[in-house]
Design a protein around this motif. Structure first.
Motif, PDB file in Angstrom:
ATOM      1  N   GLY A 183       0.883  -1.260  -0.104  1.00  0.00           N
ATOM      2  CA  GLY A 183       0.090  -0.179  -0.021  1.00  0.00           C
ATOM      3  C   GLY A 183       0.666   1.331  -0.003  1.00  0.00           C
ATOM      4  N   GLU A 184       2.002   1.419   0.679  1.00  0.00           N
ATOM      5  CA  GLU A 184       3.072   2.427   0.891  1.00  0.00           C
ATOM      6  C   GLU A 184       3.524   2.574  -0.341  1.00  0.00           C
ATOM      7  OE1 GLU A 184       5.354   1.686   3.961  1.00  0.00           O
ATOM      8  OE2 GLU A 184       4.033   1.997   5.707  1.00  0.00           O
ATOM      9  N   ARG A 185       3.839   1.448  -1.364  1.00  0.00           N
ATOM     10  CA  ARG A 185       4.530   1.458  -2.619  1.00  0.00           C
ATOM     11  C   ARG A 185       3.719   2.191  -3.640  1.00  0.00           C
ATOM     12  NH1 ARG A 185       6.376  -4.307  -4.095  1.00  0.00           N
ATOM     13  NH2 ARG A 185       4.351  -4.080  -4.955  1.00  0.00           N
ATOM     14  N   VAL A 186       2.514   1.911  -3.616  1.00  0.00           N
ATOM     15  CA  VAL A 186       1.477   2.215  -4.723  1.00  0.00           C
ATOM     16  C   VAL A 186       0.553   3.229  -4.235  1.00  0.00           C
ATOM     17  CG1 VAL A 186       1.674  -0.013  -5.768  1.00  0.00           C
ATOM     18  CG2 VAL A 186      -0.081   0.516  -4.251  1.00  0.00           C
ATOM     19  N   ALA A 187       0.902   4.001  -3.078  1.00  0.00           N
ATOM     20  CA  ALA A 187       0.092   5.147  -2.719  1.00  0.00           C
ATOM     21  C   ALA A 187       0.002   6.179  -3.638  1.00  0.00           C
ATOM     22  CB  ALA A 187       0.758   5.788  -1.468  1.00  0.00           C
ATOM     23  N   GLY A 188      -1.480   6.751  -4.157  1.00  0.00           N
ATOM     24  CA  GLY A 188      -1.472   7.658  -5.101  1.00  0.00           C
ATOM     25  C   GLY A 188      -1.594   7.005  -6.285  1.00  0.00           C
ATOM     26  N   LEU A 189      -2.058   5.911  -6.524  1.00  0.00           N
ATOM     27  CA  LEU A 189      -2.279   5.030  -7.707  1.00  0.00           C
ATOM     28  C   LEU A 189      -3.250   5.585  -8.464  1.00  0.00           C
ATOM     29  CD1 LEU A 189      -1.409   2.858  -9.711  1.00  0.00           C
ATOM     30  CD2 LEU A 189      -2.871   1.293  -8.483  1.00  0.00           C
ATOM     31  N   THR A 190      -3.030   6.085  -9.888  1.00  0.00           N
ATOM     32  CA  THR A 190      -4.309   6.307 -10.438  1.00  0.00           C
ATOM     33  C   THR A 190      -4.264   5.693 -11.945  1.00  0.00           C
ATOM     34  OG1 THR A 190      -4.179   8.780  -9.719  1.00  0.00           O
ATOM     35  CG2 THR A 190      -5.169   8.527 -11.966  1.00  0.00           C
ATOM     36  N   VAL A 191      -5.514   5.146 -12.129  1.00  0.00           N
ATOM     37  CA  VAL A 191      -5.694   4.294 -13.462  1.00  0.00           C
ATOM     38  C   VAL A 191      -6.523   4.892 -14.163  1.00  0.00           C
ATOM     39  CG1 VAL A 191      -5.109   2.101 -12.191  1.00  0.00           C
ATOM     40  CG2 VAL A 191      -7.467   2.931 -12.401  1.00  0.00           C
ATOM     41  N   THR A 192      -6.513   4.857 -15.444  1.00  0.00           N
ATOM     42  CA  THR A 192      -7.150   5.548 -16.509  1.00  0.00           C
ATOM     43  C   THR A 192      -7.751   4.637 -17.366  1.00  0.00           C
ATOM     44  OG1 THR A 192      -5.359   7.538 -16.802  1.00  0.00           O
ATOM     45  CG2 THR A 192      -7.331   7.149 -18.735  1.00  0.00           C
ATOM     46  N   ILE A 193      -9.257   4.817 -17.408  1.00  0.00           N
ATOM     47  CA  ILE A 193     -10.096   3.788 -18.172  1.00  0.00           C
ATOM     48  C   ILE A 193     -10.680   4.744 -19.527  1.00  0.00           C
ATOM     49  CG2 ILE A 193     -12.117   2.197 -18.187  1.00  0.00           C
ATOM     50  CD1 ILE A 193     -11.365   1.859 -15.223  1.00  0.00           C
ATOM     51  N   ILE A 194     -10.586   4.030 -20.657  1.00  0.00           N
ATOM     52  CA  ILE A 194     -11.228   4.789 -21.965  1.00  0.00           C
ATOM     53  C   ILE A 194     -12.484   4.149 -22.014  1.00  0.00           C
ATOM     54  CG2 ILE A 194     -10.621   5.767 -24.219  1.00  0.00           C
ATOM     55  CD1 ILE A 194      -8.538   6.793 -22.096  1.00  0.00           C
ATOM     56  N   ARG A 195     -13.680   4.798 -22.115  1.00  0.00           N
ATOM     57  CA  ARG A 195     -14.591   4.168 -22.510  1.00  0.00           C
ATOM     58  C   ARG A 195     -15.549   5.367 -23.521  1.00  0.00           C
ATOM     59  NH1 ARG A 195     -13.204   0.015 -20.660  1.00  0.00           N
ATOM     60  NH2 ARG A 195     -13.979  -1.043 -19.224  1.00  0.00           N
ATOM     61  N   GLN A 196     -16.661   4.700 -24.313  1.00  0.00           N
ATOM     62  CA  GLN A 196     -17.511   5.606 -25.217  1.00  0.00           C
ATOM     63  C   GLN A 196     -18.456   6.153 -24.297  1.00  0.00           C
ATOM     64  OE1 GLN A 196     -18.830   3.199 -28.122  1.00  0.00           O
ATOM     65  NE2 GLN A 196     -16.917   3.224 -29.163  1.00  0.00           N
ATOM     66  N   ALA A 197     -18.730   7.670 -24.616  1.00  0.00           N
ATOM     67  CA  ALA A 197     -19.693   8.240 -23.677  1.00  0.00           C
ATOM     68  C   ALA A 197     -20.341   9.220 -24.642  1.00  0.00           C
ATOM     69  CB  ALA A 197     -19.107   8.868 -22.437  1.00  0.00           C
ATOM     70  N   GLY A 198     -21.690   9.508 -23.962  1.00  0.00           N
ATOM     71  CA  GLY A 198     -22.432  10.448 -24.729  1.00  0.00           C
ATOM     72  C   GLY A 198     -22.093  11.865 -24.566  1.00  0.00           C
ATOM     73  N   GLU A 199     -22.862  12.933 -25.271  1.00  0.00           N
ATOM     74  CA  GLU A 199     -22.512  14.199 -25.013  1.00  0.00           C
ATOM     75  C   GLU A 199     -22.474  14.677 -23.595  1.00  0.00           C
ATOM     76  OE1 GLU A 199     -21.125  16.389 -27.338  1.00  0.00           O
ATOM     77  OE2 GLU A 199     -21.497  14.696 -28.608  1.00  0.00           O
ATOM     78  N   SER A 200     -23.367  14.263 -22.774  1.00  0.00           N
ATOM     79  CA  SER A 200     -23.825  14.772 -21.511  1.00  0.00           C
ATOM     80  C   SER A 200     -22.641  14.057 -20.415  1.00  0.00           C
ATOM     81  CB  SER A 200     -24.903  14.389 -20.723  1.00  0.00           C
ATOM     82  OG  SER A 200     -24.925  13.048 -20.839  1.00  0.00           O
ATOM     83  N   GLY A 201     -21.743  13.037 -20.892  1.00  0.00           N
ATOM     84  CA  GLY A 201     -20.809  12.523 -19.996  1.00  0.00           C
ATOM     85  C   GLY A 201     -21.176  11.321 -19.728  1.00  0.00           C
ATOM     86  N   SER A 202     -22.499  10.601 -19.691  1.00  0.00           N
ATOM     87  CA  SER A 202     -22.819   9.470 -19.298  1.00  0.00           C
ATOM     88  C   SER A 202     -22.305   8.314 -20.318  1.00  0.00           C
ATOM     89  CB  SER A 202     -24.427   9.308 -19.112  1.00  0.00           C
ATOM     90  OG  SER A 202     -24.993   9.590 -20.308  1.00  0.00           O
ATOM     91  N   LEU A 203     -21.784   7.384 -19.644  1.00  0.00           N
ATOM     92  CA  LEU A 203     -21.176   6.091 -20.293  1.00  0.00           C
ATOM     93  C   LEU A 203     -22.186   5.275 -21.067  1.00  0.00           C
ATOM     94  CD1 LEU A 203     -18.554   4.984 -17.750  1.00  0.00           C
ATOM     95  CD2 LEU A 203     -18.186   6.607 -19.596  1.00  0.00           C
ATOM     96  N   TYR A 204     -21.813   4.574 -22.201  1.00  0.00           N
ATOM     97  CA  TYR A 204     -22.406   3.515 -22.847  1.00  0.00           C
ATOM     98  C   TYR A 204     -22.048   2.295 -22.056  1.00  0.00           C
ATOM     99  CZ  TYR A 204     -23.176   7.242 -26.586  1.00  0.00           C
ATOM    100  OH  TYR A 204     -23.429   8.335 -27.116  1.00  0.00           O
ATOM    101  N   GLY A 205     -22.637   1.914 -20.996  1.00  0.00           N
ATOM    102  CA  GLY A 205     -22.278   0.686 -20.065  1.00  0.00           C
ATOM    103  C   GLY A 205     -21.852   1.551 -18.862  1.00  0.00           C
ATOM    104  N   SER A 206     -21.091   0.822 -18.535  1.00  0.00           N
ATOM    105  CA  SER A 206     -20.293   1.240 -16.955  1.00  0.00           C
ATOM    106  C   SER A 206     -19.044   0.690 -16.736  1.00  0.00           C
ATOM    107  CB  SER A 206     -21.373   0.702 -16.057  1.00  0.00           C
ATOM    108  OG  SER A 206     -21.444  -0.506 -15.790  1.00  0.00           O
ATOM    109  N   VAL A 207     -18.329   1.212 -15.675  1.00  0.00           N
ATOM    110  CA  VAL A 207     -17.179   0.685 -15.322  1.00  0.00           C
ATOM    111  C   VAL A 207     -17.377  -0.070 -13.953  1.00  0.00           C
ATOM    112  CG1 VAL A 207     -14.627   1.414 -14.637  1.00  0.00           C
ATOM    113  CG2 VAL A 207     -15.939   2.716 -16.408  1.00  0.00           C
ATOM    114  N   SER A 208     -16.970  -1.300 -14.165  1.00  0.00           N
ATOM    115  CA  SER A 208     -17.274  -2.191 -13.094  1.00  0.00           C
ATOM    116  C   SER A 208     -15.983  -2.508 -12.310  1.00  0.00           C
ATOM    117  CB  SER A 208     -17.969  -3.542 -13.300  1.00  0.00           C
ATOM    118  OG  SER A 208     -16.842  -4.125 -14.430  1.00  0.00           O
ATOM    119  N   SER A 209     -16.142  -3.235 -10.942  1.00  0.00           N
ATOM    120  CA  SER A 209     -14.822  -3.669 -10.265  1.00  0.00           C
ATOM    121  C   SER A 209     -13.862  -4.474 -11.154  1.00  0.00           C
ATOM    122  CB  SER A 209     -15.181  -4.403  -9.037  1.00  0.00           C
ATOM    123  OG  SER A 209     -16.033  -5.580  -9.352  1.00  0.00           O
TER     124      SER A 209
END
Length: 189
Positions: A70-96
Motif C-alpha cells: 500500500g505504501e509503495r503504490v500510494a496515490g495510484l491513478t488508473v485511466t479507463i477509456i470508454r465511449q460516452a455521450g455528450e452529457s458524459g454518461s457512459l454507454y455501459g459502466s465501469v465495474s470492479s
C-alpha cells in the motif's frame, strides 16, 4: 442461523476468532468456501485454539506485507477509456472487474473482489475507490474515466471537460443563430 468461527477479520461481522451467527446461505456460499470462517463445532473450536497463535502470526505477517504494498503504490491513478455521450454518461459502466484489470496493468495485482465499489461508475470523470489488500488494509485508488487519452490528461490536471463541451455547444448554437438571422435578413430584402 449457523454459528461460525471467523478465521480472519470480516467487515461488519467481527474479528479473527469471534463466534458469530449468520444466515445459512451467507455461510455456505461465501464465508466457508472463501476460508473466512469454519463451522463452530467442538473439534473446530479446539483446533482453532491450538492454532490461534500461528494464525494470528500469519495474519500479522500478511497485514504488514499489504501495508508495504500500500505504501509503495500510494496515490495510484488508473485511466479507463470508454465511449460516452455528450452529457458524459457512459454507454455501459465501469465495474470492479475493469478497475482490477486497470490496476493490474499499472503494476498492482488485485482480484475484482478486492475492489470495493458500491455501485458501478456510469459517468465520465475522476472517482476514488478503495482496494482491499488485506481485510484490515485498504488503499484509495483514483479512477479516471474518459472518452480519450487527451480528455483523461485534462481531467487529471483538474480541468472540467464538460464545461468545455458545453461552451463549445453554446458557441455552435450562437453561430447557428447568427447564420439563421443573416439568412432571414437576406430573405427579407
Amino acid at each position: 442461523m449457523i454459528e461460525l468461527i471467523l478465521m480472519q477479520r470480516v467487515d461488519k461481522l467481527g474479528q479473527m476468532g469471534d463466534l458469530v451467527k449468520v444466515r445459512p446461505g451467507y455461510a455456505r456460499n461465501h464465508l466457508i468456501p472463501s476460508g473466512k470462517a469454519i463451522r463452530a463445532s467442538k473439534d473446530n473450536l479446539a483446533r482453532f485454539e491450538r492454532e490461534r497463535a500461528q494464525l494470528e502470526a500469519q495474519n500479522i505477517k500478511r497485514r504488514e506485507e499489504a501495508e508495504r504494498v500500500g505504501e509503495r503504490v500510494a496515490g495510484l491513478t488508473v485511466t479507463i477509456i470508454r465511449q460516452a455521450g455528450e452529457s458524459g454518461s457512459l454507454y455501459g459502466s465501469v465495474s470492479s472487474r475493469d478497475i482490477a484489470e486497470a490496476c493490474s496493468a499499472a503494476g498492482l495485482t488485485v482480484a475484482r473482489d478486492q475492489v470495493l465499489l458500491g455501485t458501478a461508475i456510469k459517468t465520465v470523470g475522476v472517482s476514488t475507490v478503495s482496494v482491499a489488500l488485506h481485510p484490515e488494509v485498504a488503499i484509495p485508488v483514483r479512477v479516471n474515466v474518459a472518452r480519450s487519452p487527451e480528455e483523461a490528461e485534462k481531467q487529471a490536471r483538474g480541468e472540467r471537460v464538460e464545461a468545455e463541451a458545453e461552451a463549445e455547444e453554446a458557441s455552435l448554437e450562437a453561430e447557428l443563430a447568427a447564420e439563421l438571422a443573416a439568412g432571414q435578413a437576406d430573405a427579407d430584402r
